[in-house]
Design a protein around this motif. Structure first.
Motif, PDB file in Angstrom:
ATOM      1  N   UNK A 487       0.817  -1.212   0.000  1.00 17.22           N
ATOM      2  CA  UNK A 487       0.000   0.000   0.000  1.00 17.22           C
ATOM      3  C   UNK A 487       0.847   1.256   0.000  1.00 17.22           C
ATOM      4  N   UNK A 488       1.900   1.277   0.826  1.00 13.65           N
ATOM      5  CA  UNK A 488       2.784   2.444   0.867  1.00 13.65           C
ATOM      6  C   UNK A 488       3.549   2.605  -0.448  1.00 13.65           C
ATOM      7  N   UNK A 489       3.906   1.477  -1.082  1.00  9.50           N
ATOM      8  CA  UNK A 489       4.633   1.557  -2.354  1.00  9.50           C
ATOM      9  C   UNK A 489       3.768   2.195  -3.439  1.00  9.50           C
ATOM     10  N   UNK A 490       2.485   1.796  -3.500  1.00 14.21           N
ATOM     11  CA  UNK A 490       1.580   2.395  -4.490  1.00 14.21           C
ATOM     12  C   UNK A 490       1.429   3.885  -4.223  1.00 14.21           C
ATOM     13  N   UNK A 491       1.225   4.243  -2.951  1.00 13.85           N
ATOM     14  CA  UNK A 491       1.106   5.663  -2.605  1.00 13.85           C
ATOM     15  C   UNK A 491       2.386   6.422  -2.929  1.00 13.85           C
ATOM     16  N   UNK A 492       3.527   5.797  -2.673  1.00 14.93           N
ATOM     17  CA  UNK A 492       4.801   6.462  -2.956  1.00 14.93           C
ATOM     18  C   UNK A 492       4.973   6.696  -4.447  1.00 14.93           C
ATOM     19  N   UNK A 493       4.658   5.686  -5.259  1.00 13.40           N
ATOM     20  CA  UNK A 493       4.791   5.843  -6.710  1.00 13.40           C
ATOM     21  C   UNK A 493       3.866   6.923  -7.235  1.00 13.40           C
ATOM     22  N   UNK A 494       2.608   6.927  -6.759  1.00 13.93           N
ATOM     23  CA  UNK A 494       1.666   7.956  -7.194  1.00 13.93           C
ATOM     24  C   UNK A 494       2.150   9.329  -6.770  1.00 13.93           C
ATOM     25  N   UNK A 495       2.639   9.440  -5.548  1.00 13.38           N
ATOM     26  CA  UNK A 495       3.140  10.728  -5.064  1.00 13.38           C
ATOM     27  C   UNK A 495       4.320  11.225  -5.874  1.00 13.38           C
ATOM     28  N   UNK A 496       5.236  10.320  -6.233  1.00 16.27           N
ATOM     29  CA  UNK A 496       6.395  10.730  -7.023  1.00 16.27           C
ATOM     30  C   UNK A 496       5.980  11.169  -8.432  1.00 16.27           C
ATOM     31  N   UNK A 497       5.070  10.401  -9.062  1.00 16.55           N
ATOM     32  CA  UNK A 497       4.606  10.767 -10.414  1.00 16.55           C
ATOM     33  C   UNK A 497       3.854  12.085 -10.375  1.00 16.55           C
ATOM     34  N   UNK A 499       4.031  14.489  -8.121  1.00 23.14           N
ATOM     35  CA  UNK A 499       4.937  15.594  -7.811  1.00 23.14           C
ATOM     36  C   UNK A 499       5.784  16.009  -8.998  1.00 23.14           C
ATOM     37  N   UNK A 500       6.254  15.034  -9.773  1.00 18.91           N
ATOM     38  CA  UNK A 500       7.068  15.371 -10.942  1.00 18.91           C
ATOM     39  C   UNK A 500       6.235  16.023 -12.041  1.00 18.91           C
ATOM     40  N   UNK A 501       4.996  15.553 -12.210  1.00 19.28           N
ATOM     41  CA  UNK A 501       4.127  16.204 -13.198  1.00 19.28           C
ATOM     42  C   UNK A 501       3.831  17.639 -12.790  1.00 19.28           C
ATOM     43  N   UNK A 502       3.554  17.850 -11.508  1.00 16.74           N
ATOM     44  CA  UNK A 502       3.278  19.213 -11.042  1.00 16.74           C
ATOM     45  C   UNK A 502       4.511  20.092 -11.196  1.00 16.74           C
ATOM     46  N   UNK A 503       5.666  19.514 -10.883  1.00 17.69           N
ATOM     47  CA  UNK A 503       6.898  20.299 -11.036  1.00 17.69           C
ATOM     48  C   UNK A 503       7.093  20.691 -12.489  1.00 17.69           C
ATOM     49  N   UNK A 504       6.819  19.748 -13.394  1.00 15.54           N
ATOM     50  CA  UNK A 504       6.998  20.037 -14.812  1.00 15.54           C
ATOM     51  C   UNK A 504       6.027  21.113 -15.288  1.00 15.54           C
ATOM     52  N   UNK A 505       4.770  21.036 -14.798  1.00 13.71           N
ATOM     53  CA  UNK A 505       3.755  21.971 -15.281  1.00 13.71           C
ATOM     54  C   UNK A 505       3.835  23.333 -14.596  1.00 13.71           C
ATOM     55  N   UNK A 506       4.130  23.340 -13.301  1.00 15.62           N
ATOM     56  CA  UNK A 506       4.046  24.601 -12.563  1.00 15.62           C
ATOM     57  C   UNK A 506       5.393  25.263 -12.332  1.00 15.62           C
ATOM     58  N   UNK A 790      10.235   6.563 -19.041  1.00 13.95           N
ATOM     59  CA  UNK A 790       9.925   5.762 -20.228  1.00 13.95           C
ATOM     60  C   UNK A 790       8.520   5.983 -20.779  1.00 13.95           C
ATOM     61  N   UNK A 791       7.578   6.453 -19.939  1.00  9.87           N
ATOM     62  CA  UNK A 791       6.218   6.696 -20.418  1.00  9.87           C
ATOM     63  C   UNK A 791       5.994   8.191 -20.645  1.00  9.87           C
ATOM     64  N   UNK A 792       6.284   9.005 -19.618  1.00  6.99           N
ATOM     65  CA  UNK A 792       6.126  10.457 -19.759  1.00  6.99           C
ATOM     66  C   UNK A 792       7.276  11.090 -20.539  1.00  6.99           C
ATOM     67  N   UNK A 793       8.431  10.363 -20.594  1.00 10.21           N
ATOM     68  CA  UNK A 793       9.623  10.873 -21.275  1.00 10.21           C
ATOM     69  C   UNK A 793       9.990  12.255 -20.749  1.00 10.21           C
ATOM     70  N   UNK A 794      10.100  12.327 -19.424  1.00 10.88           N
ATOM     71  CA  UNK A 794      10.382  13.599 -18.766  1.00 10.88           C
ATOM     72  C   UNK A 794      11.483  13.400 -17.742  1.00 10.88           C
ATOM     73  N   UNK A 795      12.073  14.509 -17.311  1.00 13.51           N
ATOM     74  CA  UNK A 795      13.096  14.431 -16.277  1.00 13.51           C
ATOM     75  C   UNK A 795      12.456  14.004 -14.955  1.00 13.51           C
ATOM     76  N   UNK A 796      13.286  13.412 -14.099  1.00 17.51           N
ATOM     77  CA  UNK A 796      12.763  12.907 -12.832  1.00 17.51           C
ATOM     78  C   UNK A 796      13.644  13.388 -11.691  1.00 17.51           C
TER      79      UNK A 796
END
Length: 838
Positions: A487-497, A499-506, A790-796
């Motif tokens: 459960x924590x791993x799923x939450x961690x992955x979602x949080x990282x994705x 956060x990175x999308x928000x960082x990229x957009x904002x 590999x999917x978003x093709x964005x910096x991490x």
């Protein structure tokens, strides 16, 4: 094997109640409820979309054209097949009130609009009266967010292009509002004829024309669609009917629902661990009973059937509870959910999602209980006074392994069938299996590390005791890491994705993105437009390009949809441009650019990445329908297109002579300091009222809202997994309460204080929670990196706020569960406990 005898034994044992099976039932019910609830909500939305298909579309059928109105032949066809026909135009424009300007999505309508449904206004009035105006100026209505932003009240005036309108009412609701897709601005409605002098619908400007039709009763929608496609496919006409009235919304709901159900399966997998542990604990307490039954002559089959029937009955009970919760909660919350949805929904009891959830629950229970049930065969009559269930072979006999593998395969096959997404299901299943394997290995590593560190904890008895308990074989380490980790791993992955999308957009995108997109610049305005911006010292960069819209209809003479396999480039119309020379910043990856001034047969430069995905080669021909006219060109070069910069980019670029004579407009990007943006907008809008400005930061905000909605839905699914994990953790803690009682009694006997015992229990729980959090965080970071790379093709980059929350959450949850079941062991009298173990 005697099935009636097994049934009798099972019924008698179940008379003892559900003690020991509360966690079993809770884990199973919660997992089934999560899947049933998602499926019920999805079914309700799909039912609402199906029932309101005509209203969402605005008619029984719709034909859409880009940049143009219907030809006489197309118009005659639509009039022939329909009983009523309505024409609307849709485009973006700027609403001007004094010095204030705002972007809006305009719909120009005729007297027949709407064909289906009704427009609701505030104050209430017929739409025809609102659009009639005040006798001097034509009327217009707009959504409240736009009128409030501009400070408009009924009776005030506003301007679009060069035409003034009177604001008549707030647009509260209107039909066909769920099929238009993503919009950058609130909606406004005016009469199309009142736009004649606005300068907004000139040749080459960006607009769509929709022809909505009411059809005669009994019309065969599929036959009519096939007829229209065959007749007008190569003219760029896009035909839809009420079966797909919600357009991409229905597909999004279907895919999102399928994804959330797969997320729910991860929760069911975590619950399966609790189910398995509960069955093991129950059967461990039945060792004596099983040995006695074997002494009295019961066969292995009879004993297996006895306990399989009990577990089967409890499984059906748990599934039933889950179905009641999963089907009932959406019904109870239907008014709240419907109020939050921008699309219609019809919530009710839908058998299909409940059956799907029940199948998942039963199969998961069978997979996770078959293994411990099979081990009842290893208990022999001679082991009556020994704990035989905890020993023996770790693996059951090979027939049970084959059955387990078959059940897993059946579960996967049904998940693929239900979701309709093969690769997503396989990747999700692989991810869950991989995560569980990693967590099992991590638990073994944690035990090994704890044993190594134990010797270094001399002088710290509480820590030494905690490490000894963590490192003990058969302790709580594996159950804690497994129950919390997934459960924590799923939450961690979602949080990282997220956060990175928000960082990229904002953060990153606004730094490199332009301030504005300007569209609908007419060819005779482009030089003056460039001069206005060249004279402004705050402007750092200006990009301009001619733009048309076209539909790729043929690839090498074949149907483009079939050749490209439905690739996004051939779905609908695409922006295309022309150029004499290679645009600045572009790089050819193959082929050659045409000579400057080339006026021969049409040549095309195609985006390299998209060409590779479709399978295009140099020398291939493309037929592109532009404004109803087919243009066939040859691909002579591929070029790299940087879509990440938010600047100008086109999949297709023609040589100038191929398109320069077609009606078109220009688009532009402007880079400037934020404080200069307002003045730039005023200068351009004053000189050219027909030009529409799209502020990039506003667009980013709209996209961020969409991302938040998607990640929130996924986060709720992951939270259900975590709650299930917490229940498993509670079950493990409850199962270990007897061992803690004995441990506390021994420690008290040798002089340990209550404080030392509590400290050792707390440290044990906190360290295991910390370990589970760190393992989950590592898995989440790896998963987030893979998706971003590999999917978003964005910096991490690691989002440390989310990381700390995951680790802290693991510590707190484990600590709470551990200490909650430490109270009774501390209160037990040592003498009584030790005498009971003699």
């Amino acid at each position: 094997m005697s099935l009636p005898l097994a049934f009798t034994f099972a019924r008698r044992e179940l008379r003892g109640g559900l003690r020991g099976f509360r966690v079993f039932l809770a884990c199973l019910a919660l997992g089934v409820a999560a899947i049933a609830a998602v499926g019920t909500v999805r079914a309700g939305i799909e039912a609402g979309l199906a029932e309101q298909g005509s209203a969402l579309l605005g008619g029984d059928a719709q034909a859409t054209l880009t940049y143009r109105h219907a030809s006489p032949e197309e118009l005659a066809f639509m009039q022939d097949v329909s009983t009523t026909l309505s024409e609307t135009v849709d485009f973006r424009s700027m609403v001007v009130v004094g010095e204030d300007r705002a972007l809006t999505q305009v719909r120009g309508v005729d007297a027949a609009y709407p064909l289906v449904g009704a427009v609701t206004l505030d104050p209430p009035m017929p739409l025809a009266d609102a659009l009639a105006g005040n006798g001097t100026l034509p009327g217009g209505v707009m959504e409240r967010v736009l009128s409030d932003r501009l400070g408009l009240k009924p009776g005030d005036t506003f301007r679009m292009g060069t035409q003034d309108f009177v604001f008549s009412a707030v647009l509260a609701s209107y039909p066909d509002n769920a099929a238009g897709g993503f919009s950058l601005g609130p909606r406004s409605i005016v009469l199309t004829r009142d736009l004649a002098n606005a300068g907004l619908l000139s040749e080459g400007t960006l607009f769509d024309t929709d022809y909505r039709m009411l059809l005669p009763p009994g019309t065969d929608l599929q036959a009519l669609k096939d007829r229209a496609d065959a007749k007008f496919r190569d003219t760029g006409m896009r035909w839809r009917d009420s079966r797909e009235g919600a357009g991409g919304t229905a597909r999004f709901v279907e895919r999102m629902g399928a994804f959330l159900i797969l997320v729910g399966l991860s929760g069911l997998a975590v619950g399966g661990i609790g189910v398995s542990a509960a069955v093991r604990a129950y059967l461990g307490g039945k060792t004596g009973t099983i040995a006695i039954l074997k002494t009295l002559g019961a066969t292995r089959g009879t004993i297996f059937a006895t306990y399989a029937l009990q577990i089967g009955a409890l499984t059906l009970l748990g599934v039933a509870i889950g179905l009641i919760l999963g089907g009932g909660i959406p019904l109870a919350l239907a008014p709240v959910i419907e109020a939050q949805l921008p699309i219609p929904a019809d919530f009710g009891v839908y058998p299909a999602p409940l059956i799907e959830a029940a199948i998942y629950g039963i199969l998961a229970a069978a997979i996770f209980t078959l293994w411990p049930l099979a081990r009842t065969e290893s208990i022999r009559a001679a082991t009556l006074f020994r704990d035989a269930f905890g020993g023996g072979s770790a693996l059951p006999r090979w027939p049970y392994l084959l059955i387990t593998a078959g059940l897993v395969g059946l579960l996967l096959g049904l998940a693929i069938w239900f979701s309709g997404t093969v690769w997503l299901t396989l990747w999700t299943a692989g991810g869950i299996a991989g995560a569980l394997l990693i967590l099992v290995l991590a638990a073994a590593l944690i035990r090994w590390i704890a044993r190594l560190l134990r010797s270094t904890a001399r002088g710290h008895p509480a820590l030494r005791l905690a490490l000894a308990s963590i490192g003990a074989r058969g302790g709580e380490s594996t159950s804690v890491v497994l129950s919390l980790g997934l459960g924590l791993a799923v939450l961690a992955a979602i949080g990282q994705i997220d956060g990175n999308l928000r960082r990229a957009f904002t953060a990153e995108l606004p730094e490199r993105a332009p301030s504005y997109f300007f569209v609908d610049i007419q060819p005779d305005q482009i030089d003056g437009y460039r001069k206005i911006l060249a004279d402004n010292p705050a402007v750092t960069k200006v990009e301009t390009a001619p733009m048309l819209r076209g539909v790729i209809t043929r690839i090498n003479g074949e149907d483009a949809q079939k050749v490209a396999g439905g690739h996004w480039v051939v779905r609908g119309d695409r922006g295309i441009t022309y150029a004499d020379s290679l645009p600045d910043g572009s790089t050819l990856s193959a082929g050659e650019w045409w000579p400057e001034g080339y006026a021969g047969a049409p040549q095309i430069s195609f985006a390299a990445e998209e060409a590779a995905e479709i399978g295009l080669n140099l020398g291939d021909t493309l037929t592109v329908n532009v404004l109803g006219r087919d243009i066939t060109g040859t691909i002579t070069s591929f070029r790299q297109v940087n879509w990440d910069s938010a600047g100008l980019g086109f999949v297709l670029t023609f040589n100038s002579a191929a398109l320069a004579g077609a009606p078109h407009s220009w688009i532009s990007t402007v880079y400037a300091a934020p404080e200069a943006e307002a003045q730039i907008l005023r200068d351009v809008a004053t000189a050219y009222p027909n030009v529409t400005a799209i502020r990039i930061r506003d667009a980013i905000d709209r996209v961020s809202v969409l991302i938040e909605g998607i990640t929130a839905a996924t986060r709720y699914g992951a939270l259900a997994t975590l709650v299930t994990g917490f229940l498993v953790l509670i079950g493990a803690a409850a199962a270990g309460e007897r061992a803690r009682t004995f441990e506390a009694a021994v420690l008290k006997t040798i002089g340990a204080t209550r404080g030392l015992i509590v400290a050792s229990f707390a440290l044990r729980a906190a360290l295991l929670g910390l370990a589970a959090g760190v393992v989950a965080l590592t898995a989440g970071i790896i998963g987030g990196w893979a998706v971003q790379t590999y999917i978003m093709e964005n910096d991490y980059q690691i989002i440390w706020g989310n990381a700390l929350w995951i680790v802290g959450g693991g510590v707190m949850v484990s600590l709470l569960a551990g200490l909650a079941f430490a109270i009774r062991p501390l209160q037990a009298a040592p003498a009584q406990v030790l005498r009971a173990r003699e």
